[in-house]
Design a protein around this motif. Sequence first.
Motif, short mmCIF file in Angstrom:
data_model
loop_
_atom_site.label_atom_id
_atom_site.label_comp_id
_atom_site.label_asym_id
_atom_site.label_seq_id
_atom_site.Cartn_x
_atom_site.Cartn_y
_atom_site.Cartn_z
N HIS A 216 -6.04 4.26 -0.07
CA HIS A 216 -6.11 3.86 1.35
C HIS A 216 -6.18 5.05 2.30
O HIS A 216 -6.53 4.88 3.46
CB HIS A 216 -4.97 2.89 1.72
N HIS A 217 -5.87 6.25 1.80
CA HIS A 217 -6.07 7.45 2.63
C HIS A 217 -7.29 8.25 2.20
O HIS A 217 -7.60 9.27 2.80
CB HIS A 217 -4.84 8.36 2.57
N HIS B 60 0.81 -1.22 0.00
CA HIS B 60 0.00 0.00 0.00
C HIS B 60 0.85 1.28 0.00
O HIS B 60 0.45 2.28 -0.57
CB HIS B 60 -1.00 0.00 1.18
N ASP C 149 -3.56 -0.44 7.94
CA ASP C 149 -2.58 0.65 8.14
C ASP C 149 -2.79 1.31 9.52
O ASP C 149 -1.85 1.47 10.30
CB ASP C 149 -2.77 1.66 7.01
FE LIG Z 1 -0.08 5.32 3.09
#
Ligand SMILES: [Fe+2]
Length: 287
Positions: free
Chosen positions: A210-211, A145, A231
Motif C-alpha cells: 500500500h506504500h 493494511h 489510507d
Molecule cells: Fe501503512
Amino acid sequence: MDIKEARNIVIDKVKSLPTLPDVIHKVLSLVQGEDATAKTLGDLISYDQAISARLLKVANSAYYGFMREVATVQHAIVALGFREVRSLVLGITVFDAMKKSSREASIIREEFWMHSIGCALAAQIICKKVEEVDADIAFTSSIMHDIGKLVLDGFFTSEYEGVLEKVKKNGISMVEAESEVMGFTHADVGGWLCERWKFPLTLVSPVSFHHQLEKADADSIKVTSVAHMADVLCKRAHIGSGGDDKIPPAHPLAMEHLELKEDDLDKITEELLEEKEKVKAFLSAIQ
Ligand SMILES: [Fe+2]
Ligand SMILES: [Fe+2]
C-alpha cells in the motif's frame, strides 16, 4: 538488519501468534451465487458463537442504522447482503486476531483502530465509485493494511520506540522512519503475517504494497490502489492515527488505476467526514 534476517526473525516471532479460525478460509472460499451459498455462509457463521454475536452487534449498531432489530445471522445476510456480511466476518476475525496478538507499547491503540476501521469505510466508499474491485477484499485488506505496525510495536518494542521518536523529531512518515531505523517496514511485516495466515494474494498485496504501488502485480493493483487511497483519504479526514500525522500524496498509479481526479478525492473525503460517527459505532460494537 538485512531483510532476509528480519523476515526470519519476524516469522519466528509470529509463530507464537494465534492462527485464524478455520471458518475464515471457508468463508473466503465461498463465492456469491445462489441461495444455497447464502445458507452455507449463514451456517458457517452460526457455528461460531463469538463471530455471530459480534456480527449481530455490528449489524445493530449505528454503523448501519436499521430501524428494526437484526436478530439472526440469516436475517443479517438478508438485510446487509452476502458480500457485506462476508466482509464483516473477515474484518471482525482479523480484528480479533490482531487484538489478541499485540501487546500495547508505543502505538496508541484507540487511534490505531480508528485509522484501520476508517480506512475500511473509506475503501467501501471508493468501491462504490470504482468498478472491477472486489469490495469485500478491499474492505478486509484496508482494515488490516497496517497490521505490521502491531507486530513491530509488540515484538520490537525498543526499536519501534526509536521509530516513533524519529517520526516526531524529523517530521517524517512511519514507513520512512522504519526503513531508516530497521531496514524494513510495517508493510513488509504485514505481508509476511498474511502469508503465514495463508491469505490469497489479492489480500496480501494491499498489505504489502500500500506504500509501494509500483510493486503490485497486474491482478492486484486495483485493490492495492484502493487500500492506498483509503489510507491517504483517512489521513486527510483525520480519522484516527497510524502513528504519524503526515498526509502522504495520492500515488499517481492509484489515481490512474482507479480513474480518480483530485475533485473526486475531495468528495470522498467529505463523504468520509460525514460518516465519521459510523467508524466510532463500528469500533465500539466489535470491541
Ligand atoms: Fe501503512
Ligand atoms: Fe495506514
